[in-house]
Scaffold this motif. Structure first.
Motif, PDB file in Angstrom:
ATOM      1  N   ASP A  62       0.861  -1.182   0.000  1.00  0.00           N
ATOM      2  CA  ASP A  62       0.000   0.000   0.000  1.00  0.00           C
ATOM      3  C   ASP A  62       0.901   1.236   0.000  1.00  0.00           C
ATOM      4  O   ASP A  62       1.650   1.470   0.959  1.00  0.00           O
ATOM      5  CB  ASP A  62      -0.882  -0.027   1.250  1.00  0.00           C
ATOM      6  N   ARG A  64       0.228   4.258   0.460  1.00  0.00           N
ATOM      7  CA  ARG A  64      -0.072   5.172   1.572  1.00  0.00           C
ATOM      8  C   ARG A  64       0.700   4.766   2.825  1.00  0.00           C
ATOM      9  O   ARG A  64       1.223   5.621   3.558  1.00  0.00           O
ATOM     10  CB  ARG A  64      -1.576   5.187   1.843  1.00  0.00           C
ATOM     11  N   LEU A  65       0.767   3.464   3.073  1.00  0.00           N
ATOM     12  CA  LEU A  65       1.519   2.948   4.209  1.00  0.00           C
ATOM     13  C   LEU A  65       3.002   3.295   4.070  1.00  0.00           C
ATOM     14  O   LEU A  65       3.628   3.782   5.012  1.00  0.00           O
ATOM     15  CB  LEU A  65       1.320   1.434   4.279  1.00  0.00           C
ATOM     16  N   GLY A 247      -0.201   8.970   8.064  1.00  0.00           N
ATOM     17  CA  GLY A 247      -1.128   7.848   7.970  1.00  0.00           C
ATOM     18  C   GLY A 247      -2.571   8.277   8.157  1.00  0.00           C
ATOM     19  O   GLY A 247      -3.473   7.777   7.468  1.00  0.00           O
ATOM     20  N   VAL A 252      -4.709   5.561   5.842  1.00  0.00           N
ATOM     21  CA  VAL A 252      -4.179   4.199   5.821  1.00  0.00           C
ATOM     22  C   VAL A 252      -5.147   3.291   6.572  1.00  0.00           C
ATOM     23  O   VAL A 252      -5.638   3.657   7.647  1.00  0.00           O
ATOM     24  CB  VAL A 252      -2.776   4.161   6.487  1.00  0.00           C
TER      25      VAL A 252
END
Length: 309
Positions: A62, A64-65, A247, A252
């Motif tokens: 991911d 975003r992570l 996050g 996330v």
């Protein structure tokens, strides 16, 4: 309090066993060095290779992570380097080594163990996604910065050669690359090889934690106290706080969000000392920072667990 007892203290008990065993002479320094070499050069690479080879890249990677975690890591490196250079008046190469301590959190030995106890084995996919890029990213940033500093006025080709040589001598980086090759290539490993890897992997974390305790026994609490305090503050509070902020802003998913922030909250890894020793810069500060921050993680990890729910 229950989180402290159930999640954090068992991990630090294993580290403590290693520390006391060496301190009281039940285990030799040579034995600890051999254990650390086994864990870092064989068991942990097997763990990372297997984890990356079997990672579901479509769901685990991911962006975003990764942005959340590595924004925090990069912020830590920048703050640590600039703080050492401008506030504490250290040389540029010393400052980069100090910044590397703020960059490289102990995502494997502490991160995996504490995350697994806190959120279960199923929560480790996010941790492995971070670890997949951790050594390449951190060593890439640190080595590139150090080679630029060391080759001021030199040939760019010399700098690039130095970065590549240092990167591809790192067994953790090589294990991660091999794992990606197997994963992306759809290669199926023979069952007997998988079983052999599993046997080595089971020994990876307990052996590494015990050896870490033995290694820390040799790190005396010496060095510039103010610089060490800065490293601990950035590593244990700023890095996870930046990760938490990114996050939250990037939404996330909650299951990986907690793992990401908790991984960011880990103390500087032994790699901080390895990097300082590799270049012969700020070695005493790096060693002491690993020792002090690892001890402080007992409290700060508990704090972050409470904050994350």
């Amino acid at each position: 309090m229950q989180a402290l007892l159930d999640v954090i203290l068992p991990v630090f008990l294993v580290i403590g066993f290693g520390y006391v065993a060496v301190w009281r002479g039940f285990f030799t320094a040579q034995g600890v060095d051999a254990l650390m070499k086994f864990s870092q050069n064989f068991a942990i690479p097997c763990l990372l290779f297997s984890a990356i080879a079997n990672l579901d890249l479509t769901t685990s990677l991911d962006t975003r992570l990764l942005i959340s975690f590595y924004a925090g890591a990069a912020s830590g490196f920048a703050l640590g380097t600039l703080g050492a250079y401008y506030i504490f008046k250290r040389g540029i190469e010393d400052s980069i080594a100090i910044g590397f301590c703020c960059l490289f959190s102990n995502s494997v030995l502490l991160g995996l163990a504490i995350n697994e106890r806190a959120y279960g084995p199923e929560a480790l996919a996010g941790a492995y996604a971070i670890i997949a890029f951790h050594s390449p990213f951190c060593y890439g940033v640190g080595i590139t910065a150090m080679e630029i500093a060391r080759n001021r006025g030199g040939s760019p080709l010399t700098m690039i050669r130095g970065v590549a040589r240092a990167m591809f001598r790192n067994v953790l980086v090589l294990a991660i690359i091999a794992g990606f090759i197997v994963n992306l290539g759809g290669i199926t490993l023979p069952g007997v090889l998988r079983d052999g890897l599993d046997l080595v992997i089971r020994a990876a974390l307990p052996t590494a934690l015990f050896a870490l305790g033995g290694v820390l026994m040799h790190y005396k609490p010496e060095g510039d106290a103010r610089v060490i305090a800065m490293i601990c503050f950035i590593s244990l509070l700023i890095h996870p706080a930046v990760t938490f902020t990114f996050g939250t802003a990037l939404s996330v998913p909650s299951d990986t969000f907690k793992t990401t922030v908790l991984t960011a909250a880990m103390a500087p890894g032994v790699n901080g000392y390895i990097f300082a020793n590799m270049y012969g810069r700020a070695k005493r500060v790096a060693a002491t920072s690993v020792l002090v921050a690892t001890a402080l993680t007992i409290l700060t990890a508990w704090m972050w667990l409470m904050a994350l729910g």
